[in-house]
Design a protein around this motif. Sequence first.
Motif, mmCIF file in Angstrom:
data_model
loop_
_atom_site.group_PDB
_atom_site.id
_atom_site.type_symbol
_atom_site.label_atom_id
_atom_site.label_comp_id
_atom_site.label_asym_id
_atom_site.label_seq_id
_atom_site.Cartn_x
_atom_site.Cartn_y
_atom_site.Cartn_z
ATOM 1 N N ILE A 232 42.058 42.376 36.805
ATOM 2 C CA ILE A 232 42.480 42.260 35.644
ATOM 3 C C ILE A 232 43.975 42.973 35.500
ATOM 4 N N PHE A 233 44.888 42.615 34.626
ATOM 5 C CA PHE A 233 46.313 42.848 34.919
ATOM 6 C C PHE A 233 46.856 43.191 33.497
ATOM 7 N N LEU A 234 47.152 44.462 33.422
ATOM 8 C CA LEU A 234 47.564 45.004 31.841
ATOM 9 C C LEU A 234 48.898 45.289 31.933
ATOM 10 N N PRO A 235 49.462 44.572 31.001
ATOM 11 C CA PRO A 235 50.995 44.796 30.640
ATOM 12 C C PRO A 235 51.259 46.069 29.955
ATOM 13 N N TYR A 236 52.317 46.585 29.897
ATOM 14 C CA TYR A 236 52.792 47.803 29.297
ATOM 15 C C TYR A 236 52.417 47.677 27.809
ATOM 16 N N GLU A 237 52.865 46.665 27.320
ATOM 17 C CA GLU A 237 52.532 46.645 25.851
ATOM 18 C C GLU A 237 50.969 46.603 25.557
ATOM 19 N N LEU A 238 50.133 46.422 26.373
ATOM 20 C CA LEU A 238 48.732 46.407 25.877
ATOM 21 C C LEU A 238 48.173 47.732 26.324
ATOM 22 N N VAL A 239 48.778 48.634 26.846
ATOM 23 C CA VAL A 239 48.013 49.985 27.283
ATOM 24 C C VAL A 239 49.018 51.053 26.842
ATOM 25 N N LYS A 240 50.151 50.933 26.257
ATOM 26 C CA LYS A 240 51.265 52.144 26.048
ATOM 27 C C LYS A 240 50.467 52.842 24.794
ATOM 28 N N ASP A 241 49.548 52.358 24.115
ATOM 29 C CA ASP A 241 49.130 53.217 22.920
ATOM 30 C C ASP A 241 47.738 53.768 23.104
ATOM 31 N N ILE A 242 47.116 53.027 24.516
ATOM 32 C CA ILE A 242 45.717 53.652 24.451
ATOM 33 C C ILE A 242 45.675 54.844 25.335
ATOM 34 N N GLU A 243 44.773 55.689 25.255
ATOM 35 C CA GLU A 243 44.624 56.782 25.957
ATOM 36 C C GLU A 243 44.165 56.782 27.290
ATOM 37 N N SER A 244 43.222 55.875 27.394
ATOM 38 C CA SER A 244 42.626 55.868 28.961
ATOM 39 C C SER A 244 42.034 54.543 29.076
ATOM 40 N N THR A 245 42.182 54.016 30.321
ATOM 41 C CA THR A 245 41.588 52.648 30.710
ATOM 42 C C THR A 245 40.423 52.720 31.531
ATOM 43 N N GLU A 246 39.966 54.232 31.634
ATOM 44 C CA GLU A 246 38.538 54.463 32.331
ATOM 45 C C GLU A 246 37.682 53.513 32.289
ATOM 46 N N GLY A 247 36.955 52.740 33.192
ATOM 47 C CA GLY A 247 35.897 51.921 32.956
ATOM 48 C C GLY A 247 36.264 50.359 32.872
#
Length: 328
Positions: A232-247
Amino acid sequence: MQKLTLIEAGQKILEAGNIVITAHVSPDGDGIGSALGLCHYLRNRGKAAQVVFDDRLPIAFRFLKGYEEIEDISDRPEIQPGERPADLLVVLDTDLGRVGRVREYVGKDVTTVNIDHHRTNDEQADYLFCDYRIAAVAEIIYELIVGLSGQEGLTKDIADCLYTGICTDTGFFRYSNTRPATHRAAAALVEAGAEPSVISETLDARPADRQRALAAAVQTMELFADGKIGGIFLPYELVKDIESTEGFIDFVRVIDTVEVAVMIKESQPGRCKASLRSKGMDVGSVAMQFGGGGHYRAAGCTVEEPLSAAKAKIIEAVTALVEGKAHE
Ligand code: 5GP
Ligand code: MN
């Protein structure tokens, strides 16, 4: 560098009066749990001890006693060398290379004791205990406390911290690093007051925006090498506001054909953090090719590239691994 037995490492720590404890950046349950567990024990032994991180701490761990008192220096653009005097710096769950500016903060000549379980440890500390067979550094800290003080050395606060560390690094006793000794340590921690159901429910609780981001992340799933690699490939826009992608990576890791799971996230524009998980292959060696490291079956690295370039390079290296061409 001098290698110590665990008891010698414990004694070395107890020789100091004023101790700073840290762990790796991108703090996880093992880093935070083992640092806080050791800190509580040292304070109970009359020491001045403080946990310092150079990174934001996931709020998922705020239920651990002492979380609020952890000093996070990451939002300070500048720190003075030696600003935070200490007799000793204890580095947990990584080598000295991955603690951000904490070494500079305490002063580069402060003696370092390093307790770790990563194969890729660089052995740069003054004193080192590193055993990669042990599931979690929290399990090592359990052994250290019991070795120095017996079961009486454990309090409920310490037990909660160390149990959390063991659970995070073993996937709640499911990964191949789980040994009989891991369960024995966990049992003793439950006897000392850790509550497994409370800890597991607390760690499982997710904010709604994280679940929304996971749903979007799932849409990026791709398979490579006849399904042996899932990513899975997560661009900055998708992760910039979430605290953690753990799991998040577990979504591809559990696919039946997948031997190596990859998650690449653009943590800042032009910078990607990759996580690798395998069901038997040495993904630590792949992470090392990119200047990272980790364990045989769980490793990571940071690549200074935009997402598409990082993805191409990492998938190429992982494909070489699964197709047995890694060393050709
Ligand atoms: P994660 O993918 O959960 O961030 O990390 C998996 C494992 O690899 C952890 O044990 C973590 O400490 C290690 N790891 C992740 N990124 C790096 C890195 O950039 N350098 C090193 N040396 N280890 C890493
Ligand atoms: Mn660990």
